[in-house]
Design a protein around this motif. Structure first.
Motif, PDB file in Angstrom:
ATOM      1  N   GLY A   3       0.972  -1.217   0.040  1.00  0.00           N
ATOM      2  CA  GLY A   3       0.008  -0.120   0.009  1.00  0.00           C
ATOM      3  C   GLY A   3       0.871   1.162   0.014  1.00  0.00           C
ATOM      4  O   GLY A   3       0.527   2.271  -0.759  1.00  0.00           O
ATOM      5  N   ALA A   4       1.893   1.275   0.889  1.00  0.00           N
ATOM      6  CA  ALA A   4       2.848   2.411   0.773  1.00  0.00           C
ATOM      7  C   ALA A   4       3.157   2.701  -0.488  1.00  0.00           C
ATOM      8  O   ALA A   4       3.613   3.906  -0.959  1.00  0.00           O
ATOM      9  CB  ALA A   4       4.227   1.980   1.677  1.00  0.00           C
ATOM     10  N   CYS A   5       3.503   1.672  -1.195  1.00  0.00           N
ATOM     11  CA  CYS A   5       4.284   1.763  -2.718  1.00  0.00           C
ATOM     12  C   CYS A   5       3.148   2.590  -3.760  1.00  0.00           C
ATOM     13  O   CYS A   5       3.462   3.154  -4.724  1.00  0.00           O
ATOM     14  CB  CYS A   5       4.569   0.664  -3.263  1.00  0.00           C
ATOM     15  N   ASP A   6       1.909   2.448  -3.290  1.00  0.00           N
ATOM     16  CA  ASP A   6       0.856   2.789  -4.297  1.00  0.00           C
ATOM     17  C   ASP A   6       0.708   4.503  -3.750  1.00  0.00           C
ATOM     18  O   ASP A   6       0.087   5.058  -4.815  1.00  0.00           O
ATOM     19  CB  ASP A   6      -0.573   2.238  -4.125  1.00  0.00           C
ATOM     20  N   LYS A   7       1.129   5.075  -2.648  1.00  0.00           N
ATOM     21  CA  LYS A   7       0.948   6.193  -2.288  1.00  0.00           C
ATOM     22  C   LYS A   7       1.939   7.097  -2.668  1.00  0.00           C
ATOM     23  O   LYS A   7       2.901   7.479  -2.071  1.00  0.00           O
ATOM     24  CB  LYS A   7       0.893   6.374  -0.755  1.00  0.00           C
ATOM     25  N   MET A   8       1.713   7.363  -4.399  1.00  0.00           N
ATOM     26  CA  MET A   8       2.963   7.846  -4.803  1.00  0.00           C
ATOM     27  C   MET A   8       2.749   9.573  -4.953  1.00  0.00           C
ATOM     28  O   MET A   8       2.972  10.150  -6.078  1.00  0.00           O
ATOM     29  CB  MET A   8       3.105   7.368  -6.073  1.00  0.00           C
ATOM     30  N   ASP A   9       2.361  10.064  -3.748  1.00  0.00           N
ATOM     31  CA  ASP A   9       2.370  11.558  -4.018  1.00  0.00           C
ATOM     32  C   ASP A   9       3.437  12.214  -2.918  1.00  0.00           C
ATOM     33  O   ASP A   9       3.394  12.215  -1.928  1.00  0.00           O
ATOM     34  CB  ASP A   9       0.904  11.736  -3.348  1.00  0.00           C
ATOM     35  N   MET A  10       3.944  13.083  -3.684  1.00  0.00           N
ATOM     36  CA  MET A  10       5.126  13.949  -2.882  1.00  0.00           C
ATOM     37  C   MET A  10       4.505  15.261  -2.621  1.00  0.00           C
ATOM     38  O   MET A  10       5.247  16.029  -1.935  1.00  0.00           O
ATOM     39  CB  MET A  10       6.431  14.164  -3.674  1.00  0.00           C
ATOM     40  N   LYS A  11       3.324  15.479  -2.824  1.00  0.00           N
ATOM     41  CA  LYS A  11       2.826  16.826  -2.343  1.00  0.00           C
ATOM     42  C   LYS A  11       2.818  17.061  -0.913  1.00  0.00           C
ATOM     43  O   LYS A  11       2.412  16.365  -0.069  1.00  0.00           O
ATOM     44  CB  LYS A  11       1.459  17.143  -2.986  1.00  0.00           C
ATOM     45  N   GLY A  12       3.591  18.313  -0.455  1.00  0.00           N
ATOM     46  CA  GLY A  12       3.649  18.494   0.880  1.00  0.00           C
ATOM     47  C   GLY A  12       4.723  17.750   1.830  1.00  0.00           C
ATOM     48  O   GLY A  12       4.961  18.234   2.869  1.00  0.00           O
ATOM     49  N   LEU A  13       5.465  16.611   0.857  1.00  0.00           N
ATOM     50  CA  LEU A  13       6.498  15.928   1.703  1.00  0.00           C
ATOM     51  C   LEU A  13       7.617  17.036   2.006  1.00  0.00           C
ATOM     52  O   LEU A  13       8.074  17.641   1.262  1.00  0.00           O
ATOM     53  CB  LEU A  13       6.743  14.774   0.804  1.00  0.00           C
ATOM     54  N   LYS A  14       7.844  16.952   3.287  1.00  0.00           N
ATOM     55  CA  LYS A  14       9.124  17.829   3.811  1.00  0.00           C
ATOM     56  C   LYS A  14      10.194  16.797   3.614  1.00  0.00           C
ATOM     57  O   LYS A  14      10.730  16.036   4.478  1.00  0.00           O
ATOM     58  CB  LYS A  14       9.002  18.241   5.309  1.00  0.00           C
ATOM     59  N   ILE A  15      11.347  17.184   2.764  1.00  0.00           N
ATOM     60  CA  ILE A  15      12.508  16.555   2.534  1.00  0.00           C
ATOM     61  C   ILE A  15      13.797  17.215   3.320  1.00  0.00           C
ATOM     62  O   ILE A  15      14.186  18.261   2.686  1.00  0.00           O
ATOM     63  CB  ILE A  15      12.646  15.916   0.932  1.00  0.00           C
ATOM     64  N   GLY A  16      14.383  16.558   4.083  1.00  0.00           N
ATOM     65  CA  GLY A  16      15.758  17.207   4.811  1.00  0.00           C
ATOM     66  C   GLY A  16      16.795  16.969   3.871  1.00  0.00           C
ATOM     67  O   GLY A  16      17.074  15.982   3.330  1.00  0.00           O
ATOM     68  N   ARG A  17      17.772  18.219   3.574  1.00  0.00           N
ATOM     69  CA  ARG A  17      18.884  17.962   2.811  1.00  0.00           C
ATOM     70  C   ARG A  17      20.029  18.222   4.052  1.00  0.00           C
ATOM     71  O   ARG A  17      20.257  19.323   4.117  1.00  0.00           O
ATOM     72  CB  ARG A  17      18.591  18.868   1.858  1.00  0.00           C
ATOM     73  N   PRO A  18      20.651  17.293   4.430  1.00  0.00           N
ATOM     74  CA  PRO A  18      21.854  17.420   5.547  1.00  0.00           C
ATOM     75  C   PRO A  18      22.988  18.218   4.889  1.00  0.00           C
ATOM     76  O   PRO A  18      23.485  17.432   3.974  1.00  0.00           O
ATOM     77  CB  PRO A  18      21.804  16.034   6.030  1.00  0.00           C
ATOM     78  N   LYS A  19      23.275  19.312   5.415  1.00  0.00           N
ATOM     79  CA  LYS A  19      24.391  19.842   4.798  1.00  0.00           C
ATOM     80  C   LYS A  19      25.757  18.979   4.822  1.00  0.00           C
ATOM     81  O   LYS A  19      26.663  19.140   3.936  1.00  0.00           O
ATOM     82  CB  LYS A  19      24.626  21.228   5.189  1.00  0.00           C
TER      83      LYS A  19
END
Lengths: 92, 492
Positions: free
Chosen positions: B248-264
């Motif tokens: 089910g997790a693989c079917d939820k393919m929506d990145m809208k609003g996802l907060k992705i951290g980019r560690p310096k």
């Protein structure tokens, strides 16, 4: 760092040849030298990690669950006699 | 897509378009054709593979299909299997046949999978290039003069060249994710405690986890679903972990609003500029898909490798004390006394990298040094965990390069162990924190694959899967195949 590699190897029950010791000694020194980087970190009052999730280890019920599998387990031993592991004599 | 995913093979099996025997036969042919070059497999019993496939077809006919019915899965030589040898690619286990199956092997069998051989690895999983194997080096199908990564290099090479549609590896400091990245496939390291370690030959018990190496994110979910779950035979296997709806997790393919951290700390000087550019481009793509990229800091990152090279070798030196020539494994000829038997058996049986790690651990734990090294490293480990906990207050997932470089040349780093250790700089921290991580292909530099690593909070593999599935669906990187391995007889 100067490390007595043969002494450390004996602690680990590994007999190094002189050639191996000559190679491993400086390498071990280099690795330990790198690890000393940890000293830069202020860890005062920081609890050491005992478990990745800070969880306690559960105890299982005190029951036999494996059955008797002596023959199967000893089939892979280098030397077995009458169900006993044979090793060089330890008591004169 | 020239190479089939597990999901595609499953669909064809379920539709009656092929049989487990046909599928197994096809992969056995590919192994026969390409393994002499790649050396991805160190053991293969074709008759036994076909017998399993026949049994699977019979099971399907009589009782219907189980979740992995008839699907071939290769496993790393670190997993105990009752059938055939289990040697962890070490001379010290020459001739060893495991008296029982690892828990994950039992789970694969129960799910109907067809187990295909044992794959090559660094000896006792100690290495990042599969060059420390006692059974010879393994090659990267993208360039056979290069390493496939390690320690699960055989599994990665096999899946990348479609000698198997999927494989299991283990990951102590990156050993699933780094080879997956360097071979252009998907690799998932589950949360510590998600998968039982029983019957997996121990390297560093507080870090080791088994996980899938596959062509697609969905395949990784399928395999993790099959192998995860509580096992009373492993005290560190968590009894009631938060449940994940894997597929089910693989079917939820929506990145809208996802907060992705980019560690310096993971985008630094010294890393390959091409790798950095590909990962930056991947993050840009995620932004286009609706995600928000947030700059974060994981300040203790630069100490992760040092902490790891105290903790992992210390645990290894204890775990590998069992190889003493008494109960199993190599015993030297004509020992003079007990000590001679221990010390000579171990010197003859272990390769040089394993000795280096054991000695590092023995030194760190030795009298007078414990506080300065082992205790200190475990304190730094706590700080590394806290870095992640703080970061996840701000973001949902963290994105980094899996490896600072693409696959390097065979022999390039074997002279200097420390340089080799530093190649794991981006994968080690999450093992120390017990977190799940996933690597997926996100680009190419000079004809070599680049891996994008996702890190999630503990037990949130669902976030890894949904994020990676969304990225996979929006790009072409998941469908790449090395040239020269699809020619004979077309698609699988």
């Amino acid at each position: 760092m100067d490390i007595d590699v043969k002494k450390v190897a004996m602690l680990a029950r590994i007999r190094l040849t002189d050639a191996e010791a000559a190679e491993l000694g400086p390498q071990l020194g280099g690795i330990i030298g790198y690890i000393e980087k940890l000293a830069e970190v202020n860890t005062e009052g920081v609890a050491p990690t005992a478990h990745p999730h800070d969880a306690a280890m559960p105890l299982r019920a005190n029951v036999v669950s494996n059955g008797n599998r002596r023959e199967q387990l000893q089939a892979v031993a280098p030397n077995v006699e009458s169900g006993l592991y044979v090793v060089p004599k330890v008591i004169e | 897509m020239p190479f089939s995913s597990l999901s595609e093979i499953k669909a064809r099996l379920d539709a009656g378009e092929t049989t487990a025997v046909e599928v197994a036969t096809r992969y056995l042919q590919r192994i026969a054709a390409y393994n002499p070059t790649l050396n991805a497999f160190v053991h293969l019993d074709a008759d036994h593979v076909l017998a399993q496939a026949r049994a699977s077809d019979a099971h399907r006919a009589a009782h219907g299909a189980r979740p992995l019915e008839g699907l071939p899965v290769a496993v790393k030589d670190i997993f105990c299997t009752q059938d055939g040898p289990t040697r962890c690619c070490s001379k010290i286990l020459e001739g060893f046949e495991a008296p029982y199956d690892a828990h994950v092997i039992t789970r694969l069998k129960e799910a109907g999978a067809v187990l295909v051989g044992k794959t090559n690895m660094d000896e006792f999983a100690m290495g990042s290039s599969t060059e420390t194997s006692a059974f010879g080096i393994c090659r990267n199908p993208w360039d056979v003069e290069r390493i496939p990564g390690g320690s699960s290099g055989g599994s990665a090479s096999a899946v990348a060249a479609a000698l198997a549609p999927a494989a299991l590896g283990t990951d102590t400091g990156g050993s699933i994710r780094q080879p997956a990245a360097l071979c252009g496939i998907v690799g998932l390291k589950p949360t510590y405690g998600r998968v039982s370690r029983r019957g997996i030959i121990a390297f560093a018990s507080s870090l080791d986890q088994a996980g899938p190496m596959t062509r697609t994110v969905r395949d990784a979910a399928m395999l993790t679903a099959a192998i995860s779950g509580h096992d009373s035979g492993d005290a560190t296997s968590v009894a009631n972990p938060p449940v994940v709806d894997w597929l089910g997790a693989c079917d939820k393919m929506d990145m809208k609003g996802l907060k992705i951290g980019r560690p310096k700390e993971y985008f630094v000087d010294g890393m390959d500029a091409g790798v950095r550019a590909e990962v930056e481009a991947a993050l840009k793509k995620c932004e286009e898909l609706g995600a928000e990229i947030i700059d974060i800091s994981l300040p203790h990152t630069e100490y992760a490798v040092a902490a790891y090279y105290v903790i992992a070798p210390s645990e290894a030196s204890a775990n590998l004390s069992r190889y003493d020539g008494v109960r199993f494994g190599h015993r030297c000829e004509a020992p003079e006394d007990l000590l001679d038997m221990y010390t000579r058996s171990r010197d003859e049986g272990f390769g040089s990298e394993v000795k280096r790690r054991i000695l590092t651990g023995a030194f760190a734990l030795s009298s007078g040094y414990y506080d300065a090294y082992y205790l200190k490293a475990q304190q730094v480990r706590t700080l590394i965990q806290q870095d992640f906990i703080k970061a996840f207050e701000q973001v949902d997932v963290i994105a980094t390069p899996t490896s600072p470089i693409t696959a390097f040349k065979l022999g390039e780093k074997t002279d200097d162990p420390l340089t080799m250790y530093l190649s794991d700089i981006f994968t080690i921290a999450l093992n120390l924190a017990g977190l799940p991580g996933l690597s997926q292909p996100c680009g190419m530099v000079d004809g070599l694959p680049v891996g994008l690593q996702w890190i999630a909070p503990a037990w949130r593999e669902d976030l890894l899967l949904s994020t990676a599935a969304a990225y996979e669906a929006a790009t072409e990187w998941g469908t790449l195949c090395p040239q020269g391995y699809a020619a004979d007889g077309g698609a699988l």
